[in-house]
Design a protein around this motif. Structure first.
Motif, PDB file in Angstrom:
ATOM      1  N   MET A   1     -16.954 -23.951  45.069  1.00 20.99           N
ATOM      2  CA  MET A   1     -17.111 -22.943  44.055  1.00 20.99           C
ATOM      3  C   MET A   1     -15.907 -22.688  43.435  1.00 20.99           C
ATOM      4  N   ILE A   2     -15.774 -22.955  42.115  1.00 22.89           N
ATOM      5  CA  ILE A   2     -14.661 -22.474  41.201  1.00 22.89           C
ATOM      6  C   ILE A   2     -14.486 -21.151  40.955  1.00 22.89           C
ATOM      7  N   LYS A   3     -13.397 -20.537  41.239  1.00 23.50           N
ATOM      8  CA  LYS A   3     -13.205 -18.936  41.083  1.00 23.50           C
ATOM      9  C   LYS A   3     -12.229 -18.858  39.966  1.00 23.50           C
ATOM     10  N   VAL A   4     -12.907 -18.134  39.048  1.00 24.35           N
ATOM     11  CA  VAL A   4     -12.540 -17.783  37.694  1.00 24.35           C
ATOM     12  C   VAL A   4     -11.788 -16.366  37.208  1.00 24.35           C
ATOM     13  N   ALA A   5     -10.787 -16.504  36.505  1.00 30.60           N
ATOM     14  CA  ALA A   5     -10.492 -15.292  35.809  1.00 30.60           C
ATOM     15  C   ALA A   5     -10.611 -15.612  34.268  1.00 30.60           C
ATOM     16  N   VAL A   6     -11.040 -14.620  33.625  1.00 31.60           N
ATOM     17  CA  VAL A   6     -11.095 -14.572  32.132  1.00 31.60           C
ATOM     18  C   VAL A   6     -10.069 -13.620  31.641  1.00 31.60           C
ATOM     19  N   ILE A   7      -9.308 -13.939  30.596  1.00 31.83           N
ATOM     20  CA  ILE A   7      -8.195 -13.301  30.037  1.00 31.83           C
ATOM     21  C   ILE A   7      -8.582 -13.020  28.739  1.00 31.83           C
ATOM     22  N   GLY A   8      -8.746 -11.965  28.408  1.00 29.18           N
ATOM     23  CA  GLY A   8      -9.124 -11.380  26.681  1.00 29.18           C
ATOM     24  C   GLY A   8     -10.768 -11.194  27.194  1.00 29.18           C
ATOM     25  N   CYS A   9     -11.028  -9.806  26.712  1.00 30.53           N
ATOM     26  CA  CYS A   9     -12.431  -9.595  26.969  1.00 30.53           C
ATOM     27  C   CYS A   9     -13.038  -9.071  25.583  1.00 30.53           C
ATOM     28  N   GLY A  10     -12.638  -9.856  24.573  1.00 30.78           N
ATOM     29  CA  GLY A  10     -13.449  -9.744  23.359  1.00 30.78           C
ATOM     30  C   GLY A  10     -14.651 -10.490  23.112  1.00 30.78           C
ATOM     31  N   LEU A  11     -14.906 -11.016  21.781  1.00 27.34           N
ATOM     32  CA  LEU A  11     -16.247 -11.613  21.743  1.00 27.34           C
ATOM     33  C   LEU A  11     -16.499 -13.107  22.513  1.00 27.34           C
ATOM     34  N   ILE A  12     -15.123 -13.684  22.489  1.00 30.10           N
ATOM     35  CA  ILE A  12     -15.240 -14.911  23.297  1.00 30.10           C
ATOM     36  C   ILE A  12     -15.064 -14.818  24.554  1.00 30.10           C
ATOM     37  N   GLY A  13     -14.324 -13.938  25.073  1.00 26.20           N
ATOM     38  CA  GLY A  13     -13.870 -13.593  26.604  1.00 26.20           C
ATOM     39  C   GLY A  13     -15.294 -13.423  27.104  1.00 26.20           C
ATOM     40  N   LYS A  14     -16.319 -12.488  26.280  1.00 30.32           N
ATOM     41  CA  LYS A  14     -17.473 -12.179  26.878  1.00 30.32           C
ATOM     42  C   LYS A  14     -18.325 -13.176  27.314  1.00 30.32           C
ATOM     43  N   GLU A  56      -1.206 -10.747  36.639  1.00 26.01           N
ATOM     44  CA  GLU A  56      -2.011 -10.585  37.915  1.00 26.01           C
ATOM     45  C   GLU A  56      -3.271 -11.335  38.229  1.00 26.01           C
ATOM     46  N   ALA A  57      -3.786 -11.678  37.189  1.00 29.45           N
ATOM     47  CA  ALA A  57      -5.054 -12.530  37.362  1.00 29.45           C
ATOM     48  C   ALA A  57      -4.551 -13.928  37.577  1.00 29.45           C
ATOM     49  N   ILE A  58      -3.514 -14.504  36.881  1.00 27.12           N
ATOM     50  CA  ILE A  58      -3.188 -15.907  37.209  1.00 27.12           C
ATOM     51  C   ILE A  58      -2.427 -16.023  38.560  1.00 27.12           C
ATOM     52  N   ALA A  59      -1.943 -14.915  38.975  1.00 28.59           N
ATOM     53  CA  ALA A  59      -1.246 -15.150  40.469  1.00 28.59           C
ATOM     54  C   ALA A  59      -1.995 -14.954  41.572  1.00 28.59           C
ATOM     55  N   ASN A  60      -3.149 -14.695  41.250  1.00 27.32           N
ATOM     56  CA  ASN A  60      -4.056 -14.399  42.290  1.00 27.32           C
ATOM     57  C   ASN A  60      -4.425 -15.951  42.771  1.00 27.32           C
ATOM     58  N   PRO A  61      -4.240 -16.099  44.319  1.00 24.95           N
ATOM     59  CA  PRO A  61      -4.219 -17.409  44.895  1.00 24.95           C
ATOM     60  C   PRO A  61      -5.628 -17.881  45.091  1.00 24.95           C
ATOM     61  N   GLU A  62      -6.357 -16.874  44.848  1.00 25.78           N
ATOM     62  CA  GLU A  62      -7.833 -17.307  45.055  1.00 25.78           C
ATOM     63  C   GLU A  62      -8.586 -17.784  43.849  1.00 25.78           C
ATOM     64  N   VAL A  63      -7.877 -17.714  42.624  1.00 20.33           N
ATOM     65  CA  VAL A  63      -8.184 -17.976  41.283  1.00 20.33           C
ATOM     66  C   VAL A  63      -8.052 -19.510  41.054  1.00 20.33           C
ATOM     67  N   ASN A  64      -8.828 -20.410  40.893  1.00 21.70           N
ATOM     68  CA  ASN A  64      -8.648 -21.735  40.460  1.00 21.70           C
ATOM     69  C   ASN A  64      -8.838 -22.251  39.050  1.00 21.70           C
ATOM     70  N   GLY A  86      -0.913 -23.370  38.795  1.00 24.34           N
ATOM     71  CA  GLY A  86      -1.662 -24.471  39.358  1.00 24.34           C
ATOM     72  C   GLY A  86      -3.094 -24.348  39.152  1.00 24.34           C
ATOM     73  N   LYS A  87      -3.402 -23.330  38.155  1.00 25.53           N
ATOM     74  CA  LYS A  87      -4.926 -23.111  37.671  1.00 25.53           C
ATOM     75  C   LYS A  87      -5.068 -24.435  36.577  1.00 25.53           C
ATOM     76  N   HIS A  88      -6.537 -24.436  36.694  1.00 21.63           N
ATOM     77  CA  HIS A  88      -7.071 -25.422  35.575  1.00 21.63           C
ATOM     78  C   HIS A  88      -7.368 -24.228  34.403  1.00 21.63           C
ATOM     79  N   VAL A  89      -7.415 -24.662  33.154  1.00 24.67           N
ATOM     80  CA  VAL A  89      -7.337 -23.660  31.991  1.00 24.67           C
ATOM     81  C   VAL A  89      -8.320 -24.332  31.093  1.00 24.67           C
ATOM     82  N   LEU A  90      -9.331 -23.381  30.556  1.00 27.18           N
ATOM     83  CA  LEU A  90      -9.990 -23.490  29.318  1.00 27.18           C
ATOM     84  C   LEU A  90      -9.011 -22.558  28.220  1.00 27.18           C
ATOM     85  N   ILE A  91      -8.681 -23.171  27.088  1.00 27.83           N
ATOM     86  CA  ILE A  91      -8.069 -21.984  26.087  1.00 27.83           C
ATOM     87  C   ILE A  91      -9.186 -22.185  24.711  1.00 27.83           C
ATOM     88  N   GLU A  92      -9.103 -21.185  24.222  1.00 24.93           N
ATOM     89  CA  GLU A  92      -9.898 -21.349  22.850  1.00 24.93           C
ATOM     90  C   GLU A  92      -9.262 -21.928  21.868  1.00 24.93           C
TER      91      GLU A  92
END
Ligand SMILES: NC(=O)c1ccc[n+]([C@@H]2O[C@H](COP(=O)([O-])OP(=O)(O)OC[C@H]3O[C@@H](n4cnc5c(N)ncnc54)[C@H](O)[C@@H]3O)[C@@H](O)[C@H]2O)c1
Length: 335
Positions: A1-14, A56-64, A86-92
């Motif tokens: 299971m990939i554990k995700v953080a989303v940064i930016g909660c506007g139109l696309i973050g949603k 804080e989101a990217i420093a969370n060791p549970e987030v991959n 060490g996180k994988h990243v999807l950027i807009e």
């Protein structure tokens, strides 16, 4: 299971939050936005942690994996920090505000050996994906030229939004929707060698940003691509025409306000006259975001190739960079 953080909660973050929750192999752990109310509303919808500090989101060791959907001005800084953690990243899209930011992100992804995917969701639109498949099957032969138009009508007050702020946007409409066009031209025809552009700030008070961009690219084999991207396209429009030696592929519409997505394959009649025509209509809901997310998850899990690589992002930024140089110098610029 990939554990995700989303940064930016506007139109696309949603949208990213929704896809992260709905995919069976990913789980949304946290959302972050400087606007606490936006973060809390999204966290409440998907039952995850809300944060106001992306660090804080990217420093969370549970987030991959991290999806970065802020304005363009923060994409590079957050993506680079997340990759370094060490996180994988999807950027807009676009891949940062300029070529230098894109190159820095690509180098960081390479040394961190993590997936960095650029949000070129148009590649997953069914008519575009089908056109690419038909082209690769050889249906239209070698590409000789491409014509593209993409635009919407902007809105009053755009100059007060992040898209009207050069520091936060990096560029105007040429960067905003134009980067999708650059990416699609590059996907089909490769990297051009020469670029020429005219930019206008015709209606919206966005100086020094442009509300219209007109461009030409020339490729080493002589192929040519032309395009127009516009924030004064009063009726939304998407049109991509790809001409080959044996036929053409025409994509019109992207669904919703852009009209029903259609693909027309025309096979040239060797005798001259009317070509053989096949028309395809794709009127289902827009699944591009879901398919894009699934591609990201699969790339993380299996290491398999994916669309929207750092090289693709850099290529599109190289093309925009050449267009802006050309417009400034009123001369052909080399890509
Ligand atoms: N693929 C596409 O077709 C497509 C379409 C629209 C937008 N985009 C891209 O998506 C990105 C976001 O666009 P949008 O339309 O969702 O914008 P938006 O304005 O709706 O949302 C941006 C959000 O980022 C937040 N934010 C700003 N600075 C932040 C920070 N330091 N930390 C955390 N959050 C921060 C804002 O408060 C806002 O909620 C842009 O890069 C844009 O180019 C892509």
């Amino acid at each position: 299971m990939i554990k995700v953080a989303v940064i930016g909660c506007g139109l696309i973050g949603k949208r990213r939050a929704q896809e992260a929750c709905e995919h069976p192999q990913s789980q949304l752990l946290a959302v972050a936005d400087i606007n606490l109310a936006a973060a809390e509303a999204l966290a409440c919808e998907y039952n995850c942690q809300s944060l106001t500090d992306w660090r804080e989101a990217i420093a969370n060791p549970e987030v991959n994996a991290v999806a970065v959907a802020t304005h363009n001005g923060m994409l590079a800084e957050i993506a680079i920090a997340a990759l370094e953690f060490g996180k994988h990243v999807l950027i807009e899209k676009p891949m940062g505000r300029n070529l230098a930011e894109a190159l820095k992100m690509a180098a960081t992804a390479s040394s961190a050996q993590r997936v960095l995917k650029i949000g070129f969701n148009h590649r997953y639109h069914p008519a575009i994906a089908k056109a690419y498949h038909l082209y690769k099957e050889g249906m239209i032969g070698e590409i000789i030229n491409i014509r593209a138009r993409y635009g919407h009508g902007g809105r009053p007050g755009y100059e007060k939004e992040w898209r009207g702020n050069p520091q936060l946007a990096g560029g105007g409409e040429l960067t905003d929707q134009g980067v999708h066009i650059a990416d699609l031209i590059h996907w089909f025809a490769g990297l051009p060698t020469e670029a020429f552009a005219y930019l206008q700030t015709a209606v919206w008070p966005l100086q020094p940003l442009e509300d219209n961009g007109f461009g030409l690219f020339r490729f080493a084999d002589g192929a040519v691509a032309s395009f127009h991207t516009s924030w004064t396209q009063w009726k939304n429009l998407f049109s991509l025409e790809i001409y080959g030696q044996k036929g053409s592929l025409t994509i019109e519409g992207l669904g919703k306000s852009y009209g029903v997505e259609r693909l027309t394959l025309a096979i040239r009649n060797p005798e001259g006259g009317v070509p053989e025509i096949e028309e395809m209509v794709f009127d289902q809901p827009d699944l591009s975001w879901q398919l894009e997310w699934a591609d990201f998850v699969k790339a993380i899990e299996t290491g398999c190739p994916y669309l929207g690589t750092p090289e693709d992002g850099v290529a599109a930024m190289r093309m925009l960079n050449a267009l802006y140089r050309s417009a400034e110098e009123n001369a052909i610029a080399y890509v």
